[in-house]
Scaffold this motif. Structure first.
Motif, PDB file in Angstrom:
ATOM      1  N   ASP B   2      53.067  44.614  17.979  1.00 36.79           N
ATOM      2  CA  ASP B   2      54.508  44.635  18.266  1.00 36.79           C
ATOM      3  C   ASP B   2      54.732  44.675  19.772  1.00 36.79           C
ATOM      4  N   ASN B   3      55.885  44.151  20.188  1.00 33.31           N
ATOM      5  CA  ASN B   3      56.206  44.210  21.614  1.00 33.31           C
ATOM      6  C   ASN B   3      56.252  45.658  22.092  1.00 33.31           C
ATOM      7  N   PHE B   4      55.647  45.885  23.193  1.00 35.53           N
ATOM      8  CA  PHE B   4      55.600  47.250  23.709  1.00 35.53           C
ATOM      9  C   PHE B   4      55.593  47.214  25.225  1.00 35.53           C
ATOM     10  N   TYR B   5      56.267  48.195  25.822  1.00 34.84           N
ATOM     11  CA  TYR B   5      56.222  48.339  27.276  1.00 34.84           C
ATOM     12  C   TYR B   5      56.434  49.807  27.635  1.00 34.84           C
ATOM     13  N   THR B   6      55.626  50.321  28.500  1.00 32.93           N
ATOM     14  CA  THR B   6      55.954  51.613  29.119  1.00 32.93           C
ATOM     15  C   THR B   6      55.350  51.679  30.513  1.00 32.93           C
ATOM     16  N   TYR B  34      46.026  45.839  25.255  1.00 29.52           N
ATOM     17  CA  TYR B  34      47.260  45.743  26.039  1.00 29.52           C
ATOM     18  C   TYR B  34      46.983  45.132  27.412  1.00 29.52           C
ATOM     19  N   SER B  58      51.685  47.055  28.670  1.00 28.14           N
ATOM     20  CA  SER B  58      52.651  46.119  28.095  1.00 28.14           C
ATOM     21  C   SER B  58      51.961  45.103  27.199  1.00 28.14           C
ATOM     22  N   THR B  59      52.742  44.516  26.296  1.00 27.35           N
ATOM     23  CA  THR B  59      52.223  43.386  25.525  1.00 27.35           C
ATOM     24  C   THR B  59      52.603  42.067  26.191  1.00 27.35           C
ATOM     25  N   VAL B 145      50.047  55.301  22.307  1.00 27.32           N
ATOM     26  CA  VAL B 145      49.599  53.910  22.411  1.00 27.32           C
ATOM     27  C   VAL B 145      48.091  53.848  22.221  1.00 27.32           C
TER      28      VAL B 145
END
Lengths: 355, 185
Positions: B2-6, B34, B58-59, B145
């Motif tokens: 899934d799209n992910f960002y931190t 990632y 991030s993805t 994550v």
């Protein structure tokens, strides 16, 4: 599988470049410490002796560049690295290398100027790098990496170009690209290159060779300069490199290099979500400048926005490349601690100027 | 995936080990597939001075590795807490070392503060210097994550021979940090 895994590393831009230099056959480094490129000599001082190379910390940048000239004259793959103030000191030597057609790699992980300026990232050395920098009628190919991966890849290219055209080549990076870590995929090291036929190796048993930049006889220098000019024209024809991102259907183009281009890519994704059809052109070679693609794009886009971390230098080359009448705007940040634009700030400028 | 960002800023004073845990988190997230960038503060740092690093996970291709306004702040001492606390994005989180910043306070309601008494807890399990590893355990539990198991796998790379020597202590520190966050998050 295990071998492939070894080829993928997580490393700093500066270290990736140093690693690639060795893998591209560089065996001699001469330099003097300065932030923010310290990891390059740190790595090479540790690793060069292991492969039979030499690392030498000189007494100054002036000494470094002249050692580079000397070792380069022997046909070896040689490099130095520095930042702003040190690169300024090297200009005389770079001019002599260009005049004598001696190849070598000069890395500028640039910081702010003028003077001591600061250690924050900057693109303020664009003019110095792309206009020759030292005295006389010469150019140096300038490569501008946009990631640690490109710090790695462009070190190989730099040595290719340096030897193909017998010229000093500059890699112009910035403090963020040099300091940041990211995944880098390594390639196979190059086999040792044969010595070029012009190398000074001692004239025992053959006619002597001469590498010089002094041409006093009538007509001699003019002839030499025109020969060099042919070389620069060939470089301009064959060697421009650039990246285009989302330009196919773009109404607006952002032109930026190095760290700014990286940030601008995210800004473009953000602007696209707001319905602004923007794309990016990122020069990878600053000299030769990618004139042709800019000319082509300028014929069909509504506006070009140049974004730079200086008060406006590359924008001159964009103006010279674009079709007359193209709307060209500049968004600049004057370099210094805290002045690196965020992706939201660049997106905001796009919104304001493209909407 | 899934799209992910931190993005996270680890901050403290030189010698507290913020760079080390930033590297460990980066490597573990990379192993999980990632895209990761790590950006250290550089140039004028020294032992006892300010030190910080920024990790972006991030993805999607990462633009800037330099983050002005992070989603998460991990602050190991008072100076770094005061310096960065008002830059945390709305909806963001601060993990603060409440041993060294007992009177931690963030005036903004939209920022969550999770205090962990890192030095005190590290001392309890045997060595105060483990506070950075404990802070990493806390962060890992928060962002979910990578797991502590992923961190364990990259420890030999970032800790070298020390990891084999003090393996149980490191893993305990990681676990205790994670448990503390579980209790309060």
């Amino acid at each position: 599988m295990a071998e492939n895994e070894d080829k993928k590393i997580f490393t700093r831009g500066n270290e990736a470049l140093a690693m690639a230099a060795i893998e591209a056959g560089c065996r001699y480094y001469f330099g003097y410490p300065i932030t923010p490129q310290g990891e390059i000599p740190e790595y090479l001082s540790r690793e060069l002796p292991k492969v039979g190379g030499r690392f030498l910390q000189a007494e100054s940048e002036i000494a470094s560049i002249n050692m580079l000239l000397g070792a380069g004259a022997l046909g070896a793959r040689v490099m130095t690295s520095s930042s702003g103030p040190g690169i300024s000191l090297m200009q005389e030597g770079i001019s002599y290398m260009a005049g004598s057609e001696i190849p070598g790699l000069i890395v500028n992980v640039s910081r702010c100027g003028p003077g001591l300026g600061g250690i924050a990232p900057s693109q303020g050395d664009y003019f110095q790098a792309t206009r020759g920098g030292g005295h006389g009628d010469y150019r140096t190919p300038v490569l501008a990496p946009g990631s640690p991966q490109e710090m790695y890849d462009l070190a190989f290219l730099a040595f290719d170009l340096a030897f193909k055209y017998r010229t000093p080549v500059m890699i112009l990076a910035d403090a963020v690209i040099g300091q940041m870590k990211e995944q880098v995929v390594r390639r196979e090291p190059l086999p040792p290159a044969p010595l070029p036929e012009w190398a000074l190796t001692g004239a025992d048993g053959r006619a002597s060779r001469l590498l010089k930049s002094l041409f006093l006889a009538e007509g001699e220098l003019e002839k030499q300069t025109l020969k060099q000019l042919d070389k620069y024209h060939e470089i301009e024809r064959r060697e421009p490199r650039w990246e285009e991102f989302m330009t196919e259907d773009a109404d607006f183009i952002v032109i930026a290099f190095g760290i700014i281009a990286r940030i601008a890519k995210s800004s473009i994704r953000m602007a696209r979500k707001q319905g602004i059809k923007a794309g990016l052109l990122r020069p990878i070679t600053l000299y030769p400048f990618p004139v042709e693609p800019i000319q082509k794009l300028s014929a069909r886009v509504k506006k070009i926005l140049v974004v730079e971390l200086n008060t406006g230098q590359m924008v001159d080359d964009v103006r010279l490349s674009a079709r007359p009448g193209t709307g060209i705007e500049l968004y600049f940040r004057s370099p210094g601690a805290g002045s690196l634009p965020s992706l939201e700030e660049i997106a905001g400028e796009m919104e304001r100027r493209f909407r | 995936m899934d799209n992910f960002y931190t993005d996270i800023i680890f901050s403290g004073s030189g010698g507290q080990g913020v760079m080390l845990i930033g590297n460990a988190l980066s490597l573990a997230a990379l192993d999980r597939g990632y895209l990761v960038t790590y950006m250290p503060s550089y140039g004028v740092e020294m032992r006892g001075g300010a030190a910080n690093c920024t990790v972006v996970i991030s993805t999607e291709a990462i633009g800037s590795p330099v983050i002005g306004f992070p989603e998460i702040l991990v602050a190991f001492n008072r100076d770094s807490f005061e310096r960065f606390k008002n830059r945390v994005k709305p909806g963001g989180t601060v993990i603060v070392n409440s041993t060294l910043v007992p009177d931690y306070r963030v005036e903004r309601k939209e920022v969550r503060v999770l205090p962990v008494a890192l030095n005190a807890l590290a001392q309890e399990i045997g060595d105060e210097r483990l506070m950075n590893i404990m802070g990493l355990g806390a962060l890992v539990e928060l962002i979910a994550v990578v797991g502590t198991g992923d961190i364990e796998k990259v420890f030999p790379k970032v800790l070298g021979r020390n990891f084999e020597k003090y393996r149980d202590l490191y893993l305990k520190a990681l676990r205790v940090g994670a448990e503390e966050i579980k209790k309060i998050k």
